[in-house]
Design a protein around this motif. Structure first.
Motif, PDB file in Angstrom:
ATOM      1  N   ASP A 132       0.008 -74.093  72.121  1.00  0.00           N
ATOM      2  CA  ASP A 132       0.971 -74.582  73.116  1.00  0.00           C
ATOM      3  C   ASP A 132       1.260 -76.077  72.956  1.00  0.00           C
ATOM      4  O   ASP A 132       2.120 -76.626  73.650  1.00  0.00           O
ATOM      5  CB  ASP A 132       0.416 -74.347  74.528  1.00  0.00           C
TER       6      ASP A 132
ATOM      7  N   MET B  85       3.880 -77.444  86.193  1.00  0.00           N
ATOM      8  CA  MET B  85       4.633 -78.204  85.188  1.00  0.00           C
ATOM      9  C   MET B  85       5.984 -78.677  85.726  1.00  0.00           C
ATOM     10  O   MET B  85       6.509 -79.688  85.267  1.00  0.00           O
ATOM     11  CB  MET B  85       4.833 -77.343  83.932  1.00  0.00           C
TER      12      MET B  85
ATOM     13  N   VAL C 152      -2.128 -82.948  80.859  1.00  0.00           N
ATOM     14  CA  VAL C 152      -1.587 -81.581  80.887  1.00  0.00           C
ATOM     15  C   VAL C 152      -2.624 -80.655  80.278  1.00  0.00           C
ATOM     16  O   VAL C 152      -3.073 -80.866  79.146  1.00  0.00           O
ATOM     17  CB  VAL C 152      -0.237 -81.463  80.145  1.00  0.00           C
ATOM     18  N   GLY C 153      -2.978 -79.619  81.051  1.00  0.00           N
ATOM     19  CA  GLY C 153      -4.041 -78.695  80.677  1.00  0.00           C
ATOM     20  C   GLY C 153      -5.257 -78.983  81.544  1.00  0.00           C
ATOM     21  O   GLY C 153      -5.980 -79.952  81.306  1.00  0.00           O
TER      22      GLY C 153
ATOM     23  N   ASN D  65     -11.353 -77.351  80.392  1.00  0.00           N
ATOM     24  CA  ASN D  65     -12.583 -78.144  80.252  1.00  0.00           C
ATOM     25  C   ASN D  65     -12.293 -79.612  79.977  1.00  0.00           C
ATOM     26  O   ASN D  65     -12.799 -80.503  80.666  1.00  0.00           O
ATOM     27  CB  ASN D  65     -13.423 -77.605  79.073  1.00  0.00           C
TER      28      ASN D  65
ATOM     29  N   ALA E 286      -4.155 -75.143  71.116  1.00  0.00           N
ATOM     30  CA  ALA E 286      -3.369 -75.626  69.973  1.00  0.00           C
ATOM     31  C   ALA E 286      -1.989 -74.976  69.916  1.00  0.00           C
ATOM     32  O   ALA E 286      -0.989 -75.646  69.647  1.00  0.00           O
ATOM     33  CB  ALA E 286      -4.150 -75.357  68.686  1.00  0.00           C
TER      34      ALA E 286
ATOM     35  N   VAL F  64       4.341 -78.394  74.721  1.00  0.00           N
ATOM     36  CA  VAL F  64       3.932 -79.244  75.847  1.00  0.00           C
ATOM     37  C   VAL F  64       4.171 -80.713  75.506  1.00  0.00           C
ATOM     38  O   VAL F  64       4.613 -81.493  76.355  1.00  0.00           O
ATOM     39  CB  VAL F  64       2.462 -78.976  76.240  1.00  0.00           C
TER      40      VAL F  64
ATOM     41  N   SER G  62       0.029 -74.737  83.590  1.00  0.00           N
ATOM     42  CA  SER G  62       1.050 -73.688  83.769  1.00  0.00           C
ATOM     43  C   SER G  62       0.470 -72.443  84.423  1.00  0.00           C
ATOM     44  O   SER G  62       1.203 -71.524  84.765  1.00  0.00           O
ATOM     45  CB  SER G  62       1.653 -73.322  82.411  1.00  0.00           C
ATOM     46  N   ASP G  63      -0.855 -72.387  84.596  1.00  0.00           N
ATOM     47  CA  ASP G  63      -1.486 -71.168  85.107  1.00  0.00           C
ATOM     48  C   ASP G  63      -1.451 -71.156  86.638  1.00  0.00           C
ATOM     49  O   ASP G  63      -2.131 -71.971  87.286  1.00  0.00           O
ATOM     50  CB  ASP G  63      -2.939 -71.121  84.599  1.00  0.00           C
TER      51      ASP G  63
ATOM     52  N   ALA H 273      -4.092 -81.588  76.672  1.00  0.00           N
ATOM     53  CA  ALA H 273      -5.360 -80.848  76.596  1.00  0.00           C
ATOM     54  C   ALA H 273      -5.108 -79.357  76.791  1.00  0.00           C
ATOM     55  O   ALA H 273      -5.767 -78.699  77.586  1.00  0.00           O
ATOM     56  CB  ALA H 273      -6.345 -81.385  77.637  1.00  0.00           C
TER      57      ALA H 273
ATOM     58  N   VAL I 226      -7.496 -87.090  69.075  1.00  0.00           N
ATOM     59  CA  VAL I 226      -8.947 -87.176  69.246  1.00  0.00           C
ATOM     60  C   VAL I 226      -9.499 -85.828  68.833  1.00  0.00           C
ATOM     61  O   VAL I 226      -9.079 -84.812  69.374  1.00  0.00           O
ATOM     62  CB  VAL I 226      -9.319 -87.403  70.726  1.00  0.00           C
ATOM     63  N   ASP I 227     -10.375 -85.816  67.856  1.00  0.00           N
ATOM     64  CA  ASP I 227     -10.904 -84.528  67.421  1.00  0.00           C
ATOM     65  C   ASP I 227     -12.401 -84.619  67.175  1.00  0.00           C
ATOM     66  O   ASP I 227     -12.855 -85.170  66.172  1.00  0.00           O
ATOM     67  CB  ASP I 227     -10.174 -84.069  66.154  1.00  0.00           C
TER      68      ASP I 227
HETATM   69  P1  NAI Z   1      -9.175 -74.618  78.189  1.00  0.00           P
HETATM   70  O1  NAI Z   1      -8.776 -73.282  77.713  1.00  0.00           O
HETATM   71  O2  NAI Z   1     -10.388 -74.787  79.041  1.00  0.00           O
HETATM   72  O3  NAI Z   1      -7.954 -75.284  78.980  1.00  0.00           O
HETATM   73  C1  NAI Z   1      -6.634 -75.280  78.506  1.00  0.00           C
HETATM   74  C2  NAI Z   1      -5.716 -75.334  79.731  1.00  0.00           C
HETATM   75  O4  NAI Z   1      -4.372 -75.484  79.262  1.00  0.00           O
HETATM   76  C3  NAI Z   1      -5.761 -74.063  80.587  1.00  0.00           C
HETATM   77  O5  NAI Z   1      -6.015 -74.372  81.935  1.00  0.00           O
HETATM   78  C4  NAI Z   1      -4.378 -73.458  80.395  1.00  0.00           C
HETATM   79  O6  NAI Z   1      -3.908 -72.778  81.563  1.00  0.00           O
HETATM   80  C5  NAI Z   1      -3.551 -74.687  80.105  1.00  0.00           C
HETATM   81  N1  NAI Z   1      -2.304 -74.376  79.402  1.00  0.00           N
HETATM   82  C6  NAI Z   1      -2.105 -73.479  78.395  1.00  0.00           C
HETATM   83  N2  NAI Z   1      -0.820 -73.497  78.011  1.00  0.00           N
HETATM   84  C7  NAI Z   1      -0.191 -74.408  78.777  1.00  0.00           C
HETATM   85  C8  NAI Z   1       1.160 -74.845  78.868  1.00  0.00           C
HETATM   86  N3  NAI Z   1       2.088 -74.375  78.040  1.00  0.00           N
HETATM   87  N4  NAI Z   1       1.473 -75.778  79.779  1.00  0.00           N
HETATM   88  C9  NAI Z   1       0.517 -76.284  80.617  1.00  0.00           C
HETATM   89  N5  NAI Z   1      -0.772 -75.881  80.596  1.00  0.00           N
HETATM   90  C10 NAI Z   1      -1.127 -74.966  79.685  1.00  0.00           C
HETATM   91  O7  NAI Z   1      -9.277 -75.532  76.887  1.00  0.00           O
HETATM   92  P2  NAI Z   1     -10.223 -76.810  76.625  1.00  0.00           P
HETATM   93  O8  NAI Z   1     -11.557 -76.358  76.248  1.00  0.00           O
HETATM   94  O9  NAI Z   1     -10.064 -77.781  77.732  1.00  0.00           O
HETATM   95  O10 NAI Z   1      -9.533 -77.399  75.330  1.00  0.00           O
HETATM   96  C11 NAI Z   1      -8.233 -77.964  75.429  1.00  0.00           C
HETATM   97  C12 NAI Z   1      -7.743 -78.351  74.052  1.00  0.00           C
HETATM   98  O11 NAI Z   1      -8.621 -79.310  73.519  1.00  0.00           O
HETATM   99  C13 NAI Z   1      -7.740 -77.207  73.065  1.00  0.00           C
HETATM  100  O12 NAI Z   1      -6.625 -77.377  72.203  1.00  0.00           O
HETATM  101  C14 NAI Z   1      -9.033 -77.368  72.307  1.00  0.00           C
HETATM  102  O13 NAI Z   1      -8.951 -76.832  71.004  1.00  0.00           O
HETATM  103  C15 NAI Z   1      -9.117 -78.855  72.269  1.00  0.00           C
HETATM  104  N6  NAI Z   1     -10.444 -79.400  72.108  1.00  0.00           N
HETATM  105  C16 NAI Z   1     -10.494 -80.638  71.602  1.00  0.00           C
HETATM  106  C17 NAI Z   1     -11.669 -81.282  71.431  1.00  0.00           C
HETATM  107  C18 NAI Z   1     -11.600 -82.638  70.869  1.00  0.00           C
HETATM  108  O14 NAI Z   1     -12.586 -83.208  70.473  1.00  0.00           O
HETATM  109  N7  NAI Z   1     -10.438 -83.204  70.825  1.00  0.00           N
HETATM  110  C19 NAI Z   1     -12.957 -80.669  71.741  1.00  0.00           C
HETATM  111  C20 NAI Z   1     -12.816 -79.383  72.320  1.00  0.00           C
HETATM  112  C21 NAI Z   1     -11.589 -78.791  72.500  1.00  0.00           C
END
Ligand code: NAI
Length: 216
Positions: free
Chosen positions: A158, A135, A90-91, A94, A156, A162, A118-119, A153, A193-194
């Motif tokens: 949301d 969704m 989900v998400g 990236n 934070a 989710v 959800s977009d 994914a 995973v962080d």
């Molecule tokens: P992104 O902004 O590229 O993608 C997030 C996606 O989630 C978007 O397509 C958005 O439309 C979707 N979304 C938002 N709310 C939603 C909902 N309620 N239901 C369904 N989809 C929803 O973000 P990115 O860069 O992919 O990062 C995702 C998450 O991973 C973030 O929380 C970020 O902080 C975290 N992150 C974690 C890392 C790690 O090592 N674990 C490294 C980098 C980012």
């Protein structure tokens, strides 16, 4: 065999490391391995290797060691990856796209059953062999494909909602990429995973070596 619930967490973590190392050895043509060789490859003592594996029964043969393929099969059985696990993402940002496109998950026993967002702007876009789904389709896919794992994914803010939606849809455990602590009903395992935490640990370890406080 001891109940899986009683196995110490560090041991379970090491089982994955053993499995990865054994798969590498097998690819390199190695057919047998002993606990010292396996330990050396992972910076562990042979006693540690034997102790970890002893939780699950008697493997290996004195003087010969372990048959690599047998031990791989046994570790997959113990870890529950000897049958495919279906997961949803989900998400579709990236992280979600990168995980979905990562082709080797299938070979490790994990199949992505669908990617959701959800977009409305990105719903329908192709990610590898999938189309991003709304969704509203989540519960249907989870039920039809016996999906047990949800990869979270989303941003934070949301993540909690989710995660609850994933559990309501029927997933049994969550791999959480969002930097947010999730609170879910008992019995739903969450693994987070962080990258930032790992990088901080690495930066700290490097700083210590530069200060001369510890050796390499
Ligand atoms: P992104 O902004 O590229 O993608 C997030 C996606 O989630 C978007 O397509 C958005 O439309 C979707 N979304 C938002 N709310 C939603 C909902 N309620 N239901 C369904 N989809 C929803 O973000 P990115 O860069 O992919 O990062 C995702 C998450 O991973 C973030 O929380 C970020 O902080 C975290 N992150 C974690 C890392 C790690 O090592 N674990 C490294 C980098 C980012």
């Amino acid at each position: 065999m001891a109940g899986r619930g009683k196995i110490p967490r560090p041991t379970v973590k090491r089982l994955s490391l053993y499995l990865r190392e054994l798969e590498n050895q097998s690819t390199a043509g190695q057919t047998t391995i002993n606990s010292r060789q396996l330990g050396d490859a992972l910076d562990l003592t042979d006693a540690q290797v034997r102790k970890d594996l002893a939780y699950f029964g008697q493997f290996g043969h004195p003087g010969i060691g372990y048959q690599v393929l047998d031990l791989i099969a046994e570790l997959r059985r113990i870890l529950g990856t000897d049958h495919p696990w279906h997961a949803v993402v989900v998400g579709a940002g990236n992280i979600g796209r990168a995980v979905t496109r990562y082709g080797r998950l299938g070979g490790k026993g994990f199949e992505i059953a669908g990617i959701f967002d959800s977009d409305p702007e990105i719903i329908g876009e192709a990610v590898d062999r999938h189309r991003v789904r709304p969704m509203e389709d989540l519960a249907g896919v989870v039920g039809e494909q016996d999906v047990k794992i949800g990869l979270l994914a989303v941003p934070a803010e949301d993540a909690q909602l989710v995660a609850e939606a994933l559990v309501a849809a029927g997933v049994r455990g969550i791999l959480n990429f969002a930097p947010r602590r999730l609170v879910l009903k008992p019995g739903v395992p969450i693994v987070s995973v962080d990258l930032t935490v790992s990088l901080e640990q690495l930066a700290f370890a490097i700083s210590l070596t530069e200060d001369g406080a510890i050796d390499g």
